[in-house]
Design an enzyme around this catalytic site. Structure first.
Site, PDB file in Angstrom:
ATOM      1  N   TYR A 147      -3.883   0.381   9.110  1.00 57.39           N
ATOM      2  CA  TYR A 147      -2.964   0.024  10.063  1.00 57.39           C
ATOM      3  C   TYR A 147      -2.516   1.327  10.367  1.00 57.39           C
ATOM      4  CZ  TYR A 147      -2.347  -4.469   6.872  1.00 57.39           C
ATOM      5  OH  TYR A 147      -2.739  -4.956   5.727  1.00 57.39           O
ATOM      6  N   ASP A 208      -2.582  -1.639  -5.043  1.00 56.92           N
ATOM      7  CA  ASP A 208      -4.212  -0.635  -5.304  1.00 56.92           C
ATOM      8  C   ASP A 208      -4.127   0.788  -5.341  1.00 56.92           C
ATOM      9  OD1 ASP A 208      -6.072  -3.733  -4.531  1.00 56.92           O
ATOM     10  OD2 ASP A 208      -4.736  -3.591  -3.529  1.00 56.92           O
ATOM     11  N   HIS A 447     -11.345   2.560   7.435  1.00 53.20           N
ATOM     12  CA  HIS A 447     -10.605   0.572   7.472  1.00 53.20           C
ATOM     13  C   HIS A 447     -10.001  -0.025   8.029  1.00 53.20           C
ATOM     14  CE1 HIS A 447      -7.685   1.009   4.302  1.00 53.20           C
ATOM     15  NE2 HIS A 447      -8.638   2.258   4.174  1.00 53.20           N
ATOM     16  N   TYR A 528       1.094 -10.585   8.752  1.00 59.20           N
ATOM     17  CA  TYR A 528       2.271 -10.657   7.928  1.00 59.20           C
ATOM     18  C   TYR A 528       2.322  -8.607   7.697  1.00 59.20           C
ATOM     19  CZ  TYR A 528       0.439  -7.258   3.649  1.00 59.20           C
ATOM     20  OH  TYR A 528      -0.112  -5.995   3.437  1.00 59.20           O
ATOM     21  N   ARG A 529       1.529  -8.303   8.824  1.00 61.20           N
ATOM     22  CA  ARG A 529       1.020  -6.965   8.940  1.00 61.20           C
ATOM     23  C   ARG A 529       0.552  -6.391   9.928  1.00 61.20           C
ATOM     24  NH1 ARG A 529       0.897  -3.083   3.347  1.00 61.20           N
ATOM     25  NH2 ARG A 529       1.297  -0.854   4.122  1.00 61.20           N
TER      26      ARG A 529
END
Ligand code: EUG
Length: 600
Positions: A147, A208, A447, A528-529
């Protein structure tokens, strides 16, 4: 030209370094580091656009302002970002830029990083920013990977690295099952402290990867995998420095002498906490978090399902079980491609063609793995003493076996290092670092996530999964979907893994994400984000009633931050000084992250 950096130094360890690894994961982290650097070809690059100065202030005035701040905080606590942009890796990550950048690496960069040690120093930084009209961007740990990491949305913002010097666990209350932490406390750190104090009856909930900040993750509304997986829902009480420098405590924290700050989140009057998550309205310097009671036993379980089309009926089986808490934890339903990648073996070992890896190759690789071939794998956890678990597990077994070909995996048949056991630890509140492995899928693996939410319904799962597959195919990207099942909704997390040294694959990933967000919105799904690069686009999809919500957000922004200094553009909220000057990033703006100046 040599590779950007070598895996020479040892992995930093807790408690010597606040962002370090706990001793029990040291060897695993060392091995992970080795593999990551083995797959690194990205060359060391000269800085291209230094010095970095934010728009709206002259270079000389900016340098003078930094000197002034150094006088207040100590010179050693103000660092100019003029050195090479070293990406490092998960455990040794930068605080100056996004180590997994999807844009040119000089786009989302800090001009400087500052290190406050107290809430009062955060207040003085905010006052300084207002005086000089300099954009600031707070980070806790800086591990918001997928993000944007530590990167600011506005190029040249001064990053406030809260974590380096504000990393105390202020309280762990073994009777109330609560804690109070500063921004630099990671899940690793909190877990270690609880063990050290001998509080075996207290559990935490972890994502995670355990290196993230407990505060940072909660305020970005991150998830974990025990019944306490909704981190924002489980927090209680904030201390916040406002964009004009005042400090508030929310909920019961506003009542002097209270002992309820961490046990009753609401206090009296409007519940303000919400506006300090996924926003740019304040800097959270303390947060209370509720802790879970040790359930007195647990048992992980895994089921696999053979066909792609099993997704819809399976999700419809999951829904009532989840809502009634027979399925107790925030579980993951993962597609086989990501499970193959989670072994940490590069994609090139399976397939060297272009375009997405063909499914027959994935299935062949899966068949050779200990879990065996499948299309979907459900990783769950059952809590409590054995006789209670037995009852729940029997119901789950009967329901899941309604899918033809469903298999229950016997954990005893799996090798110790199998991914399954990492999922089991995480669902038992034990932080891990295993999840990192699929980043080795490509060289220079990075990622970025597409993260829409839906109800727990087969039709929704299929709609989003089909959409994802179709658009990934269009751009030749391997599709890694994982459904994370909350109480009444699912977060679909689609991780796009890309070579961050390959401009063509970066462009494909970004184009793919833009399509995903746009087409999902047409079907009524929202994220959601999201990553910095997608914030304007995602915010733009939440546009009911002529964008009434964004107008409200802007009204709040203007009232709370009249000079527009705090994290401009974060979550698509632009202060008045930046509005209508081309700062928004959309498909049309391409890869350009900056606008044309700010209001004087
Ligand atoms: C995951 C990743 C996310 C997220 C939630 C869960 C798990 C990946 C990168 O974003 O928001 C396995």
């Amino acid at each position: 030209m040599g590779v950007q950096e070598e895996a020479s130094s040892v992995v930093p360890v807790l408690p010597a370094k606040h962002s370090g690894i706990p001793q029990y994961l040291f060897e695993k982290a060392t091995a992970a580091k080795k593999t990551i650097f083995k797959g690194r070809t990205k060359p060391a690059k000269q800085r291209q656009r230094v010095p970095v100065v934010p728009q709206g202030i002259e270079r000389d005035a900016f340098i003078a302002a930094l000197e002034e701040l150094g006088g207040q905080l100590g010179k050693e606590n103000v660092e100019v970002n003029d050195k090479p942009l070293v990406d490092g890796w998960y455990m040794e990550h930068p605080n100056t830029h996004d180590m997994m950048t999807i844009l040119d690496e000089e786009e989302f960069v800090a001009s400087a990083v500052v290190y406050p040690s107290t809430t009062e120093e955060v207040q003085s930084i905010v006052q300084w920013a207002n005086k000089h009209k300099i954009p600031i961007f707070p980070i806790s740990m800086g591990r918001n990977l997928g993000y944007g990491g530590a990167a600011p949305r506005v190029r040249g913002s001064v990053v406030i690295d809260l974590g380096r010097r504000m990393n105390r666990i202020l309280d762990i209350n073994p009777e109330d099952y609560t804690c109070l932490v500063e921004p630099g406390v990671s899940y690793y750190g909190l877990y270690e402290a609880i063990k050290e104090r001998g509080y075996d009856h207290l559990w935490i909930d972890v994502p995670d990867l355990g290196g993230g900040s407990v505060i940072g993750n909660a305020v970005d509304r991150g998830v974990g995998y025990t019944p306490y997986g909704d981190h924002w829902a489980c927090h209680s009480g904030l201390e916040v420095v406002l964009p004009t420098g005042e400090v508030i405590r929310t909920g019961m924290g506003a009542l002097p002498g209270n002992n309820t700050w961490q046990t009753f989140p609401y206090g009296f009057g409007p519940f303000s906490d919400g506006i300090f998550s996924q926003s740019n309205y304040g800097i959270v310097t303390k947060m209370g978090m509720t802790l879970m009671p040790n359930p007195g036993g647990y048992e992980g379980f895994m089921y696999t399902f053979p066909k792609e089309e099993d997704l819809a009926p399976l999700i419809d089986i999951i829904r009532p079980l989840r809502i009634s808490m027979i399925l107790e934890n925030v579980a993951q339903l993962r597609h086989v491609t990501q499970s193959v990648a989670a072994r940490g073996i590069p994609r090139s070992k399976f397939y060297s063609g272009s375009g997405p890896i063909p499914m027959d190759i994935v299935h062949k690789a899966a068949a050779e793995q200990p879990v065996g071939d499948h299309s979907w794998g459900y990783y769950g956890m059952c809590y409590g003493p054995e006789h209670i678990r037995k009852h729940k597990l029997a119901i789950i077994d009967a329901e899941f076996k309604k899918i033809p070909g469903a298999r229950k995996i016997d954990p005893k048949s799996l090798p110790e290092d199998e991914y399954y056991f990492a999922r089991e630890r995480v669902a038992a509140g034990i932080p891990d670092i295993h999840e990192l492995r699929w980043v080795n899928w490509t060289p220079n693996g990075a990622h970025i996530a597409f993260s829409p939410v839906s109800p727990i319904r087969g039709t929704d799962a299929t709609a989003l999964n089909d959409l994802g597959r179709r658009i990934h195919d269009k751009y030749g990207i391997d599709f890694f979907p994982a459904f994370i099942v909350g109480l009444r909704e699912m977060h679909l997390i689609v991780e796009i893994v890309f070579d961050r040294d390959d401009p063509e694959r970066k462009k494909a990933a970004l184009d793919c994400l833009r399509d995903l967000v746009e087409e999902a919105a047409k079907l009524g799904y929202g994220e959601y984000r999201t990553h910095l690069v997608l914030m304007d686009q995602v915010a733009g999809t939440y546009n009911w009633n002529d964008s009434a919500l964004m107008k409200f957000n802007e009204k709040l922004k203007d009232a709370l931050d009249p000079n527009g200094i705090l994290a401009p553009g974060r979550c698509g909220i632009w202060p008045k000084r930046y509005r209508n000057r081309g700062w928004e990033m959309t498909r049309e703006s391409g890869v350009k992250s900056e606008g044309n100046g700010v209001e004087p």
